[in-house]
Scaffold this motif. Structure first.
Motif, short mmCIF file in Angstrom:
data_model
loop_
_atom_site.label_atom_id
_atom_site.label_comp_id
_atom_site.label_asym_id
_atom_site.label_seq_id
_atom_site.Cartn_x
_atom_site.Cartn_y
_atom_site.Cartn_z
N GLY A 144 12.15 11.46 2.20
CA GLY A 144 10.91 10.70 2.33
C GLY A 144 10.35 10.31 0.97
O GLY A 144 10.53 11.00 -0.02
N PHE A 145 9.67 9.16 0.95
CA PHE A 145 9.05 8.69 -0.30
C PHE A 145 7.61 8.29 -0.03
O PHE A 145 7.19 8.17 1.11
CB PHE A 145 9.82 7.49 -0.85
N TYR A 146 6.88 8.07 -1.13
CA TYR A 146 5.53 7.52 -0.98
C TYR A 146 5.68 6.02 -0.78
O TYR A 146 6.01 5.30 -1.71
CB TYR A 146 4.70 7.84 -2.22
N ASP A 147 5.44 5.58 0.44
CA ASP A 147 5.75 4.21 0.81
C ASP A 147 4.91 3.18 0.05
O ASP A 147 5.33 2.05 -0.14
CB ASP A 147 5.55 4.01 2.31
N ASP A 148 3.70 3.57 -0.36
CA ASP A 148 2.86 2.57 -1.02
C ASP A 148 3.10 2.51 -2.53
O ASP A 148 2.47 1.71 -3.21
CB ASP A 148 1.37 2.82 -0.70
N LEU A 149 4.00 3.34 -3.02
CA LEU A 149 4.37 3.25 -4.43
C LEU A 149 5.72 2.51 -4.56
O LEU A 149 6.48 2.46 -3.60
CB LEU A 149 4.50 4.64 -5.05
N THR A 150 5.98 1.98 -5.74
CA THR A 150 7.27 1.33 -5.95
C THR A 150 8.34 2.38 -6.19
O THR A 150 8.04 3.56 -6.40
CB THR A 150 7.23 0.40 -7.18
#
Lengths: 316, 326
Positions: A88-94
């Motif tokens: 999982g990643f922070y979706d709102d970051l690039t």
């Protein structure tokens, strides 16, 4: 380095009455690609978490790069990369911002940080989209970004949990290619999977998990030897009197068993590649030979056969 | 039990500092808070509240009495509208909960938690970074509002604030931030306990509602349980009265209200009952010096801070023992 990269002795994890992993003994040496294989819920992920020190073992000992992960969690985590299943990643970051955060958690800063981030992005071919929000990424891109995230710390060991799950065959092959290139760089890799045919291609050795125990371990040909009795399975397509043909095939040296699959098709199990001898035997028996195929040793076959036998043993 | 004993026997020292990575977590979380849409909404809400209440306060301020003009900006109310301090009582918990209710469970749901914890940092740094970022965000927002109010005051009143006023307002700012701290650590605790952010938010709001609306009723019901059955003399009466006060002060909302009163109305000299003998030769209506006011609310301040740390500690222990796998 003299000590193995991963060393586990009698490793056991219990959740209440449920034993997730039982008496696991495992040694992985430097530069190896080791596959933990087995169905879902067989204890692969628990094993991985124990190796990383994210879960404490109930009993037994682990050494990763010569260190106990529960006693020296920081040293171990600084050297070991972990790619969780469904990363999982922070979706709102690039992509770049996501990687920078992880790099900072690894104590990197300034020029070195930028260098490592670029290097990692380059490695997984994501540089072009580095400044896009991760929310827009496809499943395959996320998985590659996950690998970049692991490569940031220039790990000596990478542990991947189900790396090809949810990828379409093309992407999976691409990802396995990346794993292969990492092996070329001398990084030790431990990966878990239930997709046997994919893993077979990249693993030097595999361990088969079943209900928390590693029931089989070795190279794929080793396992084939053990489970399938070292058999080469040869398919024969020939016309002629079935009885005569079967008898003739049985007479060929090193042949162990002959099964009739269809009216003109037979399956021969032999200890070595005896296709030439079989061809001769068929012709001598007055049969008309149409084709000979050799089936490669297949992990799936090994797995299926092993558990069939295990089930039979239980039933008996 | 056996497991517990086992963990005692193990060497307690662990490798490295628990603060490694705190800066990275803090930096990232602050950036998230300060750029997020959630923050925009909260800022808008609180700026409107501040400007609205201070404007009405300015309209109603008795300018002939020049004492503590600035403090009265905070506390002057006009009937339908409560004063700014009155608004703070419920705005602060709301903002604190809004900042922290999804701190841990959202990381879990986004599956970023296992990735973060596979990095060479302890869980301590992660959790404390989360907490600190919420607290700092809150502090930044309120410091800005305080300055805004003082600025409005300077423009419209034309006199600079005195040192005592500034000191009192500053202390009140600190108290406000720690009052927020309680609700942050509560929301953080729920974000550890509940996997669903909505449940965590609801639980935190339920606690807030309980203390806002129901606690006084509950305290009233509890009073007869603990109080002496028959009140025969004045001392008994005082004991009952003090007990009621103690019960009511379990609510952080009440503590905050008392801190606000003492700090912002220097003429208030006591929070309990005052006996006539205590008023002997007192100058009624004369303001207390700052240090005396501070002495009155010192227990309140320490309880607020202690409750913040206690709630954080509970969350910390639970988080340390939590399994990370999905």
């Amino acid at each position: 380095m003299d000590h193995p990269v991963i060393e586990a002795q009698n490793l056991t994890k219990q959740y209440g009455n449920f034993t997730a992993v039982k008496d696991l003994n495992l040694i992985v040496s430097a530069g190896e690609v080791f596959g933990l294989l087995g169905p879902n819920g067989a204890g692969k992920t628990t094993t991985i978490l124990m190796l990383l020190g994210l879960t404490e073992p109930t009993r037994g000992q682990v050494r990763v790069l010569g260190l106990d992960p529960t006693r020296y969690p920081l040293s171990v985590k600084a050297r070991v990369g972990y790619l969780p299943d469904q990363v999982g990643f922070y979706d709102d970051l690039t992509a770049r911002e996501n990687l920078s955060y992880i790099a900072r958690l690894n104590g990197l800063s300034g020029k070195e940080l930028n260098l490592r981030v670029e290097e990692a992005l380059e490695h997984v071919h994501l540089r072009r989209v580095a400044d896009q929000r991760v929310g827009t990424f496809s499943r395959g891109m996320r998985q590659r970004l996950g690998l970049a995230d692991v490569l940031l710390k220039r790990p000596q060991l990478i542990i991947m949990d189900e790396p090809t799950q949810g990828l379409d065959p093309e992407l999976a092959r691409e990802f396995l290619g990346l794993i292969h290139s990492l092996k070329q760089e001398g990084i030790t890799i431990l990966l878990s999977s239930h997709l046997l045919h994919q893993v077979q291609e990249v693993c030097d050795r595999v361990g088969l998990f079943h209900r928390g125990q590693m029931v089989l371990e070795g190279t794929v040909p080793d396992l084939a030897q053990k489970v399938l009795g070292g058999a080469y399975v040869i398919g024969v397509h020939a016309e002629g009197s079935p009885e005569e043909l079967q008898n003739a095939l049985r007479m060929v040296s090193q042949v162990r068993a002959v099964h009739s699959v269809a009216s003109d098709r037979y399956q021969v199990e032999a200890q070595s590649d005896v296709r030439a001898e079989i061809a001769q035997a068929v012709v001598q028996a007055g049969g008309r030979l149409f084709g000979l195929t050799i089936q490669h040793q297949n992990l799936e076959e090994i797995y299926r056969r092993y558990f069939e036998e295990a089930k039979d043993a239980q039933a008996a | 039990m056996l497991k517990l004993l086992d963990s005692w026997r193990r060497p307690t020292e662990r490798e490295g500092s628990p603060w490694i990575g705190l800066g990275a977590v803090l930096f990232k979380e602050m950036a998230d808070h300060l750029t997020g849409a959630r923050m925009r909404i909260l800022e808008l809400l609180i700026v409107i509240t501040a400007v609205g209440t201070v404007y009405t306060a300015l309209q109603n301020l008795n300018r002939n009495n020049s004492e503590f003009l600035y403090l009265r900006l905070f506390t002057t109310a006009q009937d339908p509208l409560p004063s700014f301090v009155g608004f703070l009582g419920f705005l602060v918990p709301l903002i604190a909960i809004a900042l922290a209710f999804d701190a841990v469970n959202s990381e879990f749901n986004r599956r970023t938690l296992s990735r973060i914890l596979a990095q060479p940092v302890y869980r301590d740094a992660f959790l404390f970074g989360k907490f600190l970022s919420c607290l700092l965000t809150l502090a930044i927002v309120f410091a800005a509002i305080w300055l805004l109010i003082f600025g409005l005051g300077i423009v419209s009143l034309g006199v600079p604030p005195t040192a005592e006023e500034t000191g009192r307002a500053l202390l009140f700012l600190i108290a406000t931030v720690f009052y927020g701290g309680i609700w942050i650590s509560l929301a953080l605790l729920f974000s550890i306990l509940f996997r669903s952010p909505a449940t965590a938010a609801l639980a935190a709001i339920a606690v807030w509602l309980f203390f806002t609306v129901f606690w006084n009723i509950v305290a009233g019901l509890l009073l007869p349980v603990f109080a002496p059955q028959q009140v025969t003399n004045l001392l008994d009466l005082i004991a009952v009265w003090e007990l009621q006060l103690a019960l009511e002060r379990i609510s952080p909302i009440r503590l905050f209200a008392e801190i606000a009163v003492i700090l912002l109305r220097p003429a208030e000299r006591s929070l309990g009952i005052i006996l006539p003998i205590q008023l002997d030769r007192a100058l009624l209506g004369a303001p207390l010096p700052l240090d005396q006011s501070l002495l009155l609310i010192w227990p309140h301040l320490t309880s607020l801070i202690a409750a913040t740390f206690l709630l954080f500690a509970v969350g910390y222990v639970i988080f340390q023992r939590q399994e990370i796998r999905a």
